[in-house]
Design a protein around this motif. Structure first.
Motif, PDB file in Angstrom:
ATOM      1  N   UNK A   1     -14.745  26.487   8.087  1.00 39.23           N
ATOM      2  CA  UNK A   1     -14.602  27.942   7.946  1.00 39.23           C
ATOM      3  C   UNK A   1     -15.917  28.667   8.200  1.00 39.23           C
ATOM      4  N   UNK A   2     -17.051  27.945   8.136  1.00 37.44           N
ATOM      5  CA  UNK A   2     -18.356  28.569   8.310  1.00 37.44           C
ATOM      6  C   UNK A   2     -18.880  28.492   9.738  1.00 37.44           C
ATOM      7  N   UNK A   3     -18.100  27.957  10.658  1.00 37.44           N
ATOM      8  CA  UNK A   3     -18.523  27.897  12.059  1.00 37.44           C
ATOM      9  C   UNK A   3     -17.393  28.400  12.955  1.00 37.44           C
ATOM     10  N   UNK A   4     -17.785  28.927  14.096  1.00 39.97           N
ATOM     11  CA  UNK A   4     -16.819  29.369  15.107  1.00 39.97           C
ATOM     12  C   UNK A   4     -17.068  28.552  16.369  1.00 39.97           C
ATOM     13  N   UNK A   5     -16.123  27.667  16.699  1.00 37.18           N
ATOM     14  CA  UNK A   5     -16.255  26.845  17.907  1.00 37.18           C
ATOM     15  C   UNK A   5     -15.463  27.438  19.066  1.00 37.18           C
ATOM     16  N   UNK A   6     -14.838  28.558  18.816  1.00 36.46           N
ATOM     17  CA  UNK A   6     -13.972  29.165  19.839  1.00 36.46           C
ATOM     18  C   UNK A   6     -14.741  30.199  20.653  1.00 36.46           C
ATOM     19  N   UNK A   7     -16.021  29.904  20.945  1.00 38.28           N
ATOM     20  CA  UNK A   7     -16.894  30.847  21.637  1.00 38.28           C
ATOM     21  C   UNK A   7     -16.920  30.596  23.138  1.00 38.28           C
ATOM     22  N   UNK A   8     -16.784  29.338  23.526  1.00 42.72           N
ATOM     23  CA  UNK A   8     -16.947  28.912  24.920  1.00 42.72           C
ATOM     24  C   UNK A   8     -15.749  28.054  25.306  1.00 42.72           C
ATOM     25  N   UNK A   9     -15.255  28.174  26.564  1.00 40.36           N
ATOM     26  CA  UNK A   9     -14.090  27.367  26.968  1.00 40.36           C
ATOM     27  C   UNK A   9     -14.278  25.869  26.734  1.00 40.36           C
ATOM     28  N   UNK A  10     -15.519  25.373  26.910  1.00 41.91           N
ATOM     29  CA  UNK A  10     -15.769  23.939  26.725  1.00 41.91           C
ATOM     30  C   UNK A  10     -16.252  23.611  25.314  1.00 41.91           C
ATOM     31  N   UNK A  11     -16.278  24.605  24.455  1.00 48.16           N
ATOM     32  CA  UNK A  11     -16.606  24.433  23.031  1.00 48.16           C
ATOM     33  C   UNK A  11     -17.972  23.780  22.818  1.00 48.16           C
ATOM     34  N   UNK A  12     -18.959  24.117  23.666  1.00 55.02           N
ATOM     35  CA  UNK A  12     -20.300  23.564  23.485  1.00 55.02           C
ATOM     36  C   UNK A  12     -21.215  24.552  22.763  1.00 55.02           C
ATOM     37  N   UNK A  13     -20.723  25.767  22.515  1.00 52.55           N
ATOM     38  CA  UNK A  13     -21.498  26.749  21.765  1.00 52.55           C
ATOM     39  C   UNK A  13     -20.787  27.035  20.453  1.00 52.55           C
ATOM     40  N   UNK A  14     -21.557  27.264  19.411  1.00 54.62           N
ATOM     41  CA  UNK A  14     -20.977  27.586  18.111  1.00 54.62           C
ATOM     42  C   UNK A  14     -21.736  28.753  17.493  1.00 54.62           C
ATOM     43  N   UNK A  15     -21.075  29.433  16.566  1.00 53.39           N
ATOM     44  CA  UNK A  15     -21.716  30.467  15.763  1.00 53.39           C
ATOM     45  C   UNK A  15     -21.573  30.096  14.297  1.00 53.39           C
ATOM     46  N   UNK A  16     -22.613  30.413  13.525  1.00 48.85           N
ATOM     47  CA  UNK A  16     -22.602  30.124  12.102  1.00 48.85           C
ATOM     48  C   UNK A  16     -22.434  31.412  11.311  1.00 48.85           C
ATOM     49  N   UNK A  17     -21.698  31.335  10.227  1.00 54.90           N
ATOM     50  CA  UNK A  17     -21.544  32.512   9.369  1.00 54.90           C
ATOM     51  C   UNK A  17     -22.728  32.652   8.420  1.00 54.90           C
ATOM     52  N   UNK A  18     -23.524  31.571   8.261  1.00 52.00           N
ATOM     53  CA  UNK A  18     -24.676  31.595   7.358  1.00 52.00           C
ATOM     54  C   UNK A  18     -25.924  31.163   8.124  1.00 52.00           C
ATOM     55  N   UNK A  19     -26.323  31.970   9.084  1.00 54.26           N
ATOM     56  CA  UNK A  19     -27.430  31.617   9.972  1.00 54.26           C
ATOM     57  C   UNK A  19     -28.696  31.222   9.219  1.00 54.26           C
ATOM     58  N   UNK A  20     -29.126  32.056   8.293  1.00 49.71           N
ATOM     59  CA  UNK A  20     -30.411  31.830   7.625  1.00 49.71           C
ATOM     60  C   UNK A  20     -30.378  30.553   6.794  1.00 49.71           C
ATOM     61  N   UNK A  21     -29.281  30.302   6.079  1.00 45.76           N
ATOM     62  CA  UNK A  21     -29.178  29.091   5.265  1.00 45.76           C
ATOM     63  C   UNK A  21     -29.197  27.841   6.140  1.00 45.76           C
ATOM     64  N   UNK A  22     -28.490  27.897   7.265  1.00 50.06           N
ATOM     65  CA  UNK A  22     -28.471  26.747   8.180  1.00 50.06           C
ATOM     66  C   UNK A  22     -29.870  26.482   8.724  1.00 50.06           C
ATOM     67  N   UNK A  23     -30.546  27.533   9.138  1.00 51.40           N
ATOM     68  CA  UNK A  23     -31.899  27.390   9.698  1.00 51.40           C
ATOM     69  C   UNK A  23     -32.830  26.722   8.693  1.00 51.40           C
ATOM     70  N   UNK A  24     -32.869  27.227   7.473  1.00 52.50           N
ATOM     71  CA  UNK A  24     -33.770  26.693   6.459  1.00 52.50           C
ATOM     72  C   UNK A  24     -33.431  25.242   6.118  1.00 52.50           C
ATOM     73  N   UNK A  25     -32.140  24.972   5.988  1.00 53.22           N
ATOM     74  CA  UNK A  25     -31.711  23.625   5.610  1.00 53.22           C
ATOM     75  C   UNK A  25     -32.112  22.599   6.666  1.00 53.22           C
ATOM     76  N   UNK A  26     -31.851  22.905   7.939  1.00 51.85           N
ATOM     77  CA  UNK A  26     -32.193  21.976   9.024  1.00 51.85           C
ATOM     78  C   UNK A  26     -33.709  21.811   9.124  1.00 51.85           C
TER      79      UNK A  26
END
Length: 549
Positions: free
Chosen positions: A290-315
């Motif tokens: 629920x926190x990612x969107x894989x429906x951005x690109x026809x080949x599903x190689x791009x994703x969007x995150x609903x919690x950008x800052x948390x993902x960035x810090x965690x990684x």
């Protein structure tokens, strides 16, 4: 009337071309189908770079006859039943486009059998039309054979690359699955020659098979969890950086191209990277669908995150916690620069604007400044070693550390005469919206098209106020993605670089001694941009250069 409704046959070929753009995309989609089917053994075969034939065989759950007869039709899928299902998606496929698109632009034969069936079934589909169906005796699983890709779309077929290039791109896709799914036995052949035969294993062993030039002892395992996110993978130590980029990012086992993840990785290595150097990193991020969107690109190689800052810090923090800090770069007779390392603990900061702990081997207090050469380097002699210090890089890091440590204090200096900075309306709106400058010690008001600065942080010189504000605006735009801490670090690093002593600046020996003492006392090894501050050579090594040993 100029606007016409396109024939369905034309629409289907156009749509197929969006999903399937070459051999590599066929390989990608078919392997994903095999993984979704629960296969633990997948064989990929390419003939003439895949342009003549692509074959993918698996031992997954297979399909019954009824499913086989509709699997090649548009928007048929077993992955979702309603639109809401995409928010809890755990499979690769879900749109029902991949196999349909492949069948529209090729001659496709599919064999499939389930464990509960006595017989399997075979179908052939040419340009989207079923040619035949018949029962066959096969093992459980599915085999898809795709021949003559784009045979009915000559305009697209002529844009296929050479056999060698198409094969190379397909191999790269195959290798990504090898990294994201080391537990699967994966086999690849080209023109009946085995390229890979990789048994199920660990990620470390899989990396060893794919990248034999990477020293295995330089790879650090990453196993991290925070809230509902997990990160698994490997990262190379800073002593083994490469000139060629080798970063593989996966989200929920899916290979993705995502700038935020790339930035988080490079941020983790920020203290270590020199110019034109890159880390080797393979990471797999797991988080709720629920926190990612894989429906951005026809080949599903791009994703969007609903919690950008948390993902960035965690990684970033997960990778950084596994890295070894370069202590001092030692010059040796055998290697141009040998980096001595020590493992230090890195704790993800809760408070804002904290610096990373660094350790280094501190020379004795008794050291002597020999001189300054080329207006750039301080030569330092100790009992056992000779140090060469880049005083610009060292001074830059000292300024950076002092600025950074003062940020939390929220102290400021009132200006007798306010600084007036004329800005565009959009820039003023950005400053007012984020309120970032006030958080770090500024006080100001906005009147018409001007920013009237009345108070500045203690670490900022009044002559630098206008430059700091203007330089900060582009970085402030990135706060929603990278967070306040990361953005301000970059701004301060740039200010530090501009404020530090430069080559040819007059530096007497007493100033040089003070600077070197500060370097040792503050345990500085790199500038804010990752360049080394010093190199050293011990006298035994130096004697060996002159054959005195």
């Amino acid at each position: 009337m100029k606007i016409k409704r396109l024939d369905k046959s034309i629409v289907s070929r156009i749509a197929a071309g969006e999903v399937i753009t070459g051999v590599y995309s066929v390989v990608k989609e078919l392997i994903e189908n095999s993984i979704d089917a629960g296969a633990d053994r997948i064989v990929v075969e390419l003939i003439n770079g895949g342009k003549s034939e692509i074959k993918v065989q698996d031992n997954g759950e297979g399909m019954e006859k009824d499913d086989l007869l509709v699997c090649y039709e548009s928007h048929t899928t077993s992955k979702i039943d309603s639109f809401q299902d995409i928010y809890t998606l755990n499979s690769f496929g879900f749109r029902g486009e991949a196999l349909y698109s492949i069948c529209q632009i090729s001659k496709t034969t599919i064999f499939s059998k389930t464990a509960s069936s006595n017989l399997g079934h075979e179908i052939e589909v040419v340009a989207g039309h079923l040619v035949y169906e018949k029962p066959v005796q096969i093992e459980k699983g599915t085999t898809v054979i795709v021949r003559d890709l784009f045979f009915n779309v000559p305009a697209r077929r002529k844009f296929l690359k050479s056999n060698a290039v198409e094969a190379r791109m397909a191999v790269e896709v195959f290798e990504r699955f090898c990294l994201s799914h080391p537990h699967i036995n994966l086999i690849l052949t080209k023109d009946q020659q085995v390229i890979y035969n990789l048994p199920a294993t660990t990620l470390i062993q899989r990396i060893k098979a794919l990248f034999p030039d990477i020293p295995m002892d330089s790879l650090k395992a990453i196993q991290s969890q925070w809230k509902d996110m997990e990160l698994h993978g490997c990262a190379v130590s800073p002593a083994n950086l490469r000139r060629k980029k080798a970063i593989f990012t996966f989200v929920n086992d899916r290979f993705v191209v995502n700038q935020l993840l790339q930035s988080a990785i490079y941020s983790a290595y920020a203290d270590f990277l020199h110019q034109k150097e890159h880390p080797v990193v393979i990471v797999n991020l797991f988080l709720p669908p629920k926190d990612i969107d894989v429906n951005v690109h026809p080949q599903k190689i791009e994703v969007k995150f609903s919690r950008d800052e948390e993902v960035f810090r965690f990684v970033r923090d997960s990778i950084k916690s596994q890295l070894k800090i370069p202590i001092i770069h030692h010059i040796s007779r055998n290697t141009p620069a040998k980096v001595q390392e020590r493992q230090v603990e890195y704790k993800s900061p809760n408070a804002k604007f904290t610096t990373t702990s660094e350790e280094m081997l501190i020379p004795p207090e008794d050291f002597k400044i020999i001189g300054i050469v080329r207006g750039r380097y301080i030569i330092v002699e100790t009992k056992d070693e000779l140090f060469i210090v880049d005083f610009h890089a060292a001074h830059e890091r000292l300024i950076y550390n002092r600025m950074l440590s003062s940020l939390n204090q929220n102290d400021g200096t009132d200006l007798l005469i306010p600084v007036q900075i004329e800005l565009r309306e959009s820039e003023l709106a950005l400053i007012e919206k984020n309120n970032v400058l006030k958080q770090i010690g500024f006080d100001y008001e906005i009147i018409k098209n001007q920013l009237i600065v009345k108070k500045i942080p203690t670490w900022l010189d009044q002559s630098d106020v206008k430059r700091f504000i203007i330089d900060s605006i582009d970085e402030i735009k990135l706060i929603d993605i990278y967070g306040l801490e990361e953005v301000m670090k970059k701004i301060i690093a740039d200010i530090s670089c501009k404020s530090a002593l430069r080559t040819r600046d007059r530096l007497d020996l007493s100033q040089a001694k003070y600077l070197v003492r500060e370097i040792f006392a503050n345990k500085i090894s790199t500038c804010p941009h990752g360049r080394p501050v010093m190199y050293s050579i011990n006298f035994k090594e130096l004697d060996s250069f002159f054959e005195r040993i």
